[in-house]
Each structure stands twice: as structure tokens, then as C-alpha cells.
Design a protein around this motif. Structure first.
Motif, mmCIF file in Angstrom:
data_model
loop_
_atom_site.group_PDB
_atom_site.id
_atom_site.type_symbol
_atom_site.label_atom_id
_atom_site.label_comp_id
_atom_site.label_asym_id
_atom_site.label_seq_id
_atom_site.Cartn_x
_atom_site.Cartn_y
_atom_site.Cartn_z
ATOM 1 N N UNK A 275 29.752 -27.050 -15.805
ATOM 2 C CA UNK A 275 29.142 -27.891 -16.829
ATOM 3 C C UNK A 275 30.215 -28.688 -17.572
ATOM 4 N N UNK A 276 29.910 -29.944 -17.872
ATOM 5 C CA UNK A 276 30.788 -30.741 -18.724
ATOM 6 C C UNK A 276 30.573 -30.334 -20.173
ATOM 7 N N UNK A 277 31.656 -29.996 -20.853
ATOM 8 C CA UNK A 277 31.587 -29.609 -22.259
ATOM 9 C C UNK A 277 32.507 -30.510 -23.078
ATOM 10 N N UNK A 278 32.227 -30.546 -24.367
ATOM 11 C CA UNK A 278 33.040 -31.374 -25.260
ATOM 12 C C UNK A 278 33.016 -30.751 -26.650
ATOM 13 N N UNK A 279 34.190 -30.618 -27.251
ATOM 14 C CA UNK A 279 34.301 -30.142 -28.627
ATOM 15 C C UNK A 279 34.638 -31.319 -29.529
ATOM 16 N N UNK A 280 33.818 -31.510 -30.554
ATOM 17 C CA UNK A 280 34.129 -32.488 -31.597
ATOM 18 C C UNK A 280 34.710 -31.714 -32.767
ATOM 19 N N UNK A 281 35.913 -32.105 -33.172
ATOM 20 C CA UNK A 281 36.662 -31.347 -34.179
ATOM 21 C C UNK A 281 36.770 -32.181 -35.449
ATOM 22 N N UNK A 285 43.318 -27.627 -39.312
ATOM 23 C CA UNK A 285 43.733 -26.320 -39.832
ATOM 24 C C UNK A 285 45.052 -26.464 -40.601
ATOM 25 N N UNK A 286 45.307 -25.671 -41.658
ATOM 26 C CA UNK A 286 44.471 -24.546 -42.135
ATOM 27 C C UNK A 286 43.363 -24.962 -43.081
ATOM 28 N N UNK A 287 43.170 -26.282 -43.299
ATOM 29 C CA UNK A 287 42.043 -26.707 -44.126
ATOM 30 C C UNK A 287 40.736 -26.447 -43.376
ATOM 31 N N UNK A 288 39.652 -26.644 -44.085
ATOM 32 C CA UNK A 288 38.334 -26.427 -43.482
ATOM 33 C C UNK A 288 38.198 -27.274 -42.215
ATOM 34 N N UNK A 289 37.856 -26.625 -41.108
ATOM 35 C CA UNK A 289 37.730 -27.296 -39.816
ATOM 36 C C UNK A 289 36.424 -26.863 -39.160
ATOM 37 N N UNK A 290 35.681 -27.851 -38.651
ATOM 38 C CA UNK A 290 34.392 -27.576 -38.008
ATOM 39 C C UNK A 290 34.480 -27.997 -36.544
ATOM 40 N N UNK A 291 34.054 -27.100 -35.648
ATOM 41 C CA UNK A 291 34.028 -27.362 -34.210
ATOM 42 C C UNK A 291 32.569 -27.474 -33.774
ATOM 43 N N UNK A 292 32.191 -28.658 -33.295
ATOM 44 C CA UNK A 292 30.844 -28.889 -32.776
ATOM 45 C C UNK A 292 30.960 -28.943 -31.253
ATOM 46 N N UNK A 293 30.345 -27.972 -30.566
ATOM 47 C CA UNK A 293 30.506 -27.821 -29.122
ATOM 48 C C UNK A 293 29.273 -28.354 -28.402
ATOM 49 N N UNK A 294 29.515 -29.309 -27.491
ATOM 50 C CA UNK A 294 28.446 -29.862 -26.656
ATOM 51 C C UNK A 294 28.538 -29.249 -25.266
#
Length: 307
Positions: A275-281, A285-294
Motif C-alpha cells: 500500500x502507498x502510505x504518506x505521513x503529513x507532519x 520536535x520537541x515542540x508539539x508535532x502532529x503526524x497524520x498518516x494516509x
């Protein structure tokens, strides 16, 4: 008895000699009124002790504190809530990579703007619909690309890293916000670029602050864009999430951009199942970091660090 009389007379003579001095001597005209009496303490340098001079303590107390610089958290908010926003052009925006420089501490030089537009042409005319397609941060400058910007972009193929150690090793491509090409239909280099130039380092800005700085060129209010009409067609839970600026599982890329803007960087992979995956970051770090995984076209997981 004979000794007592001379002693008494001597005492009277001394007393008489003192009387004229105490009664005839007047105070000197230059002597200040209310001079302290003998035995009283005299304050030393009373003027200086009563209060500091205005050139010293007064200036230090009233001196403004040094303005803080743009934090990573604020930068993330600007990317989320300004990048991707629609607006209507209030002034023509010149084409070409030079764009136009907005000095934040000076008024717009309309004569110079007219000359630049006459030389390079207008990529965006007054009244045209626009979209902010990228924000880039330098030490003293925020670079704002509109409708794809006027600057040439790097080829994303130059940033591909392919792992070939095993048959199931994932294929990985990493891009940053500098290589993002904008939404479909807007070609990079076909729009215009504004350079917000600050006299010192970029201060800590809110999304509204940035929009206000761009307001001489862009009107963010009173426009019912195609994006707004598109949002109205979404299911209620998706519409609510976009309005409240957060990501939901099952969102596609367009919905994520509408909710939280473009990411700081992307990481593309192909997992062991093909499967093709993609993380939008979002964030650093170390500040607040959000990982959105497709996984494929939809969001399959959302992670935040620190929790």
C-alpha cells in the motif's frame, strides 16, 4: 568678700559683651529660611535621594520589553490557518520571482508597485480570486506564494530516497513545504509572490496578525468562495471538523488541507503489503508535532507528540 566683687563684676562684663551680638546681628540675606538647628541631622544630597533622574531609572522602567520571535507553535498555526486560505485581490500583484516586498514598518509605495507591475506584468489583477498556496519563513522575511507563486520550484525527483536493501523495503520520498506544488489547477510560477520584510527577526504572529499584514493586497473577508460551497456539501461531521480545525479519520487530503492547512513536510512510503502510505507532519520536535498518516487516499491514523 574682696575677692567676690571682682569676680561678680567680671561676670557682668562678659554678659554685657554677649548682649549686642545676640540682639544686633541680623540673619544673612543669602541664608535659606528654615535652616536646620544645631544638633539636627542634615540629609546628604537630598535631591538625588528623593528620586532618580529621568534619564536613568525612568527610562529603564518605561523601556519596552524585547518582542519575542516567532515560535514553532505559532509557525505551525500560520501554516494551518493561513496557507490554503482564499481571498480577493485588492491590488495587482506582479509576476516573476522578484514579486513585491512589503516593508512591515513602512506604508506601501504605490508608485513603485505601479512601476513593477508595468515592468513584469500583473500575475494577479485587482478583484481576482486568489489562494495562498505556500508560506516560507526566513530570518527576517515571510515569503507568501499566491496562486502558485512567481518563483521556480525545485523538482521533487531530486529529493527521492529509495531503499533497495530487501524486496519488501519501503520506497520513501521526503518533501518539505518548500516543494509543495499547491492545489490542483494552480501551476507553480504562474502566480505572484509577496515578501513580508520585518526590520528585525519575525515577531510572534497569530494568523489574524499575518492576514492584517497582507490586507493591503488581499481581502480575506466577504468572499463566498468555491471552497465554502464545497464544504457545505460535506457530511455534518466532516464540515464540523473543518470548521473547528481538526483532522478526522477517513478524511481525504483535500479535507485535511481545508481543516489544518498544508503540512511542514511529507514522508511517502510503500508498506510491506504494497500500500502507498504518506505521513503529513505538522510541527517540529520537541515542540508539539502532529503526524497524520494516509493509507491510500484516506487518513488511517493521527498521532500527536508530546501527548
Amino acid at each position: 568678700m574682696s575677692n567676690w566683687v571682682p569676680i561678680s563684676l567680671l561676670a557682668l562684663v562678659f554678659a554685657a559683651a554677649d548682649l549686642p551680638k545676640s540682639t544686633l546681628l541680623a540673619p544673612k540675606p543669602s541664608a535659606p529660611a528654615g535652616s536646620p538647628l544645631e544638633g539636627e541631622s542634615i540629609p546628604v544630597l537630598p535631591v538625588m535621594l528623593a528620586g532618580d533622574s529621568p534619564q536613568t531609572s525612568g527610562g529603564e522602567k518605561n523601556a519596552p520589553s524585547k518582542s519575542s520571535t516567532l515560535s514553532e507553535t505559532s509557525k505551525l498555526a500560520l501554516i494551518r490557518f493561513v496557507s490554503g486560505e482564499f481571498a480577493k485581490a485588492r491590488k495587482p500583484i506582479p509576476g516573476g520571482k522578484e514579486g513585491f516586498v512589503i516593508y512591515t514598518d513602512k506604508p506601501i509605495n504605490q508608485e513603485y508597485l505601479d512601476r513593477i507591475v508595468a515592468t513584469h506584468g500583473a500575475a494577479i489583477n485587482t478583484g481576482d480570486p486568489t489562494q495562498i498556496t505556500r508560506l516560507e519563513f526566513r530570518e527576517h522575511t515571510i515569503i507568501v506564494d499566491i496562486n502558485g507563486g512567481g518563483r521556480p520550484k525545485h523538482n521533487w525527483l531530486e529529493h527521492i530516497q529509495v531503499g533497495m536493501s530487501t524486496p519488501t523495503a519501503p520506497e520513501t520520498t521526503t518533501t518539505s513545504s518548500d516543494e509543495q506544488q499547491g492545489p490542483p489547477g494552480i501551476q507553480p510560477g504562474a502566480g505572484g509572490t509577496l515578501y513580508l520584510q520585518f526590520p528585525k527577526s519575525i515577531p510572534d504572529l497569530t494568523p489574524d496578525d499575518l492576514k492584517k499584514l497582507l490586507s493591503p493586497f488581499l481581502d480575506f473577508g466577504g468572499i463566498h468562495s468555491a471552497a465554502v460551497q464545497w464544504i457545505d456539501t460535506l457530511p455534518p461531521e466532516m464540515k464540523k471538523a473543518i470548521t473547528e480545525r481538526h483532522v478526522l479519520l477517513g478524511m481525504d487530503r483535500e479535507e485535511v488541507v481545508a481543516a489544518v492547512g498544508k503540512p511542514d513536510r511529507k514522508v511517502r512510503e510503500r508498506d510491506a503489503e504494497g500500500y502507498d502510505t504518506e505521513d503529513w507532519i505538522y510541527g517540529h520536535p520537541p515542540d508539539k508535532t502532529v503526524f497524520v498518516h494516509f493509507r491510500g487516499e484516506k487518513v488511517s491514523s493521527i498521532k500527536q507528540y508530546p501527548q
